[in-house]
Design an enzyme around this catalytic site. Structure first.
Site, short mmCIF file in Angstrom:
data_model
loop_
_atom_site.label_atom_id
_atom_site.label_comp_id
_atom_site.label_asym_id
_atom_site.label_seq_id
_atom_site.Cartn_x
_atom_site.Cartn_y
_atom_site.Cartn_z
N SER A 100 -11.16 -0.88 -0.19
CA SER A 100 -10.10 -0.92 0.59
C SER A 100 -10.08 -1.45 1.85
CB SER A 100 -9.60 0.66 0.63
OG SER A 100 -8.42 0.64 -0.44
N ASN B 214 -13.96 0.01 -5.71
CA ASN B 214 -15.45 0.97 -5.40
C ASN B 214 -16.38 1.95 -6.74
OD1 ASN B 214 -14.46 0.96 -3.00
ND2 ASN B 214 -13.16 2.29 -3.09
N ASP C 203 0.57 -1.27 -0.39
CA ASP C 203 0.14 0.37 -0.31
C ASP C 203 0.59 0.74 0.00
OD1 ASP C 203 -2.31 2.25 0.68
OD2 ASP C 203 -3.33 -0.03 1.19
N HIS D 94 -4.23 5.87 3.88
CA HIS D 94 -4.23 4.67 3.85
C HIS D 94 -3.83 3.67 4.06
CE1 HIS D 94 -6.03 1.76 0.15
NE2 HIS D 94 -6.99 2.81 0.39
#
Length: 283
Positions: free
Chosen positions: A226, A162, A40, A69
């Site tokens: 996520s 998404n 990430d 994130h």
């Protein structure tokens, strides 16, 4: 870590960790000895996170998170609960930061592949990939890297995307059959409106308004597939710890078998259903 009692559980555990019934699995294991890599934006130092190590594949610098994130994702897997804010799904795993995405949450497939190769070399058991790769030019090279990792026995969990109800397809790398692809659910056990639909979804997990660790020792609420994916990465780590020697394929199959089928949603939206960890060690 202090013993959890019925009096302390409600204050520490957010709804999402209760919803996947992670505490029911903790009598057997909390994930100790399992190496989980968060591929990430890195992981920031945080009072609730124990970072065992990592790598920055962008420029060889620090693997500290400069976006937020990756830190949020890491907390959903492994927050230690010290501040009474939240506990992760598998709070005793060995947590590794693989920083392949920059401060804007963007990155090159080559850096992602380097991160996967690092995970193979350093014997990770689980890789969480809460991102989607845009375009198809490099999908074969990414897929080949994931295949190599899977052949080495690494379990790979990825977010479905998404793009919502009309998406028709899920993101890569979640669409690769070697991964566990995760859709997002809400507090009312519905599939989140933003969660991508399409063939290849394995299971679902909470992904709306999830409280987790953030930059500067803080906590934030975020929504997205996520956030759903690391619940499953943590659940997989619990299964690996509680049943040593179980194969990645068997982990995926068992998580699907024990999932709760949600009413009024097809497998294109929820996969096998909402992950449930209370009976994962039973046949």
């Amino acid at each position: 870590m202090p013993l959890l009692t019925p009096a302390t559980i409600p204050a520490i555990l957010p709804w999402n960790v209760i919803r996947v019934k992670a505490p029911d699995a903790w009598a057997r294991t909390r994930g100790k000895s399992i190496n989980v890599a968060i591929l990430d934006t890195g992981i920031a130092n945080h009072p609730d996170l124990n970072i065992a190590g990592g790598i920055n594949t962008i420029n060889g610098g620090s693997y500290a998170d400069d976006n937020g994130h990756g830190t949020h994702v890491a907390g959903i897997v492994a927050a230690a609960g010290r501040a009474g804010k939240s506990l992760g799904t598998a709070p005793e795993v060995n947590l590794y930061a693989v920083k392949a995405l920059n401060e804007d949450g963007e990155g090159f497939v080559s850096d992602i592949i380097e991160g996967i190769n690092w995970c193979v070399k350093n014997r990770m058991n689980v890789i969480n990939m809460s991102f989607g790769v845009l375009g198809s030019e490099s999908s074969d090279t990414l897929h080949n890297a994931i295949k190599r990792a899977a052949k080495q026995g690494i379990l790979i969990v990825a977010s479905a995307g998404n793009e919502g109800r009309s998406s028709g397809v899920i993101d890569e790398p979640a669409s690769f059959k070697e991964t566990i692809a995760v859709a997002a659910t809400t507090k009312t056990n519905k599939i989140a409106t933003f969660s991508s639909r399409g063939s290849g979804i394995s299971v679902s997990a909470p992904g709306e308004n999830i409280l987790s660790t953030w930059l500067g020792g803080k906590y934030e609420k975020l929504s997205g597939t996520s956030m759903a994916s690391p619940h499953v990465a943590g659940g997989a780590a619990l299964l690996l710890a509680g049943k040593p020697g179980i194969s990645p394929y068997a982990v995926k199959t068992r998580l699907q078998k024990k999932a709760l089928k949600l009413n009024n949603y097809s497998s294109l939206a929820q996969g096998a259903g909402l992950m449930q960890l209370d009976h994962i060690f039973r046949a």
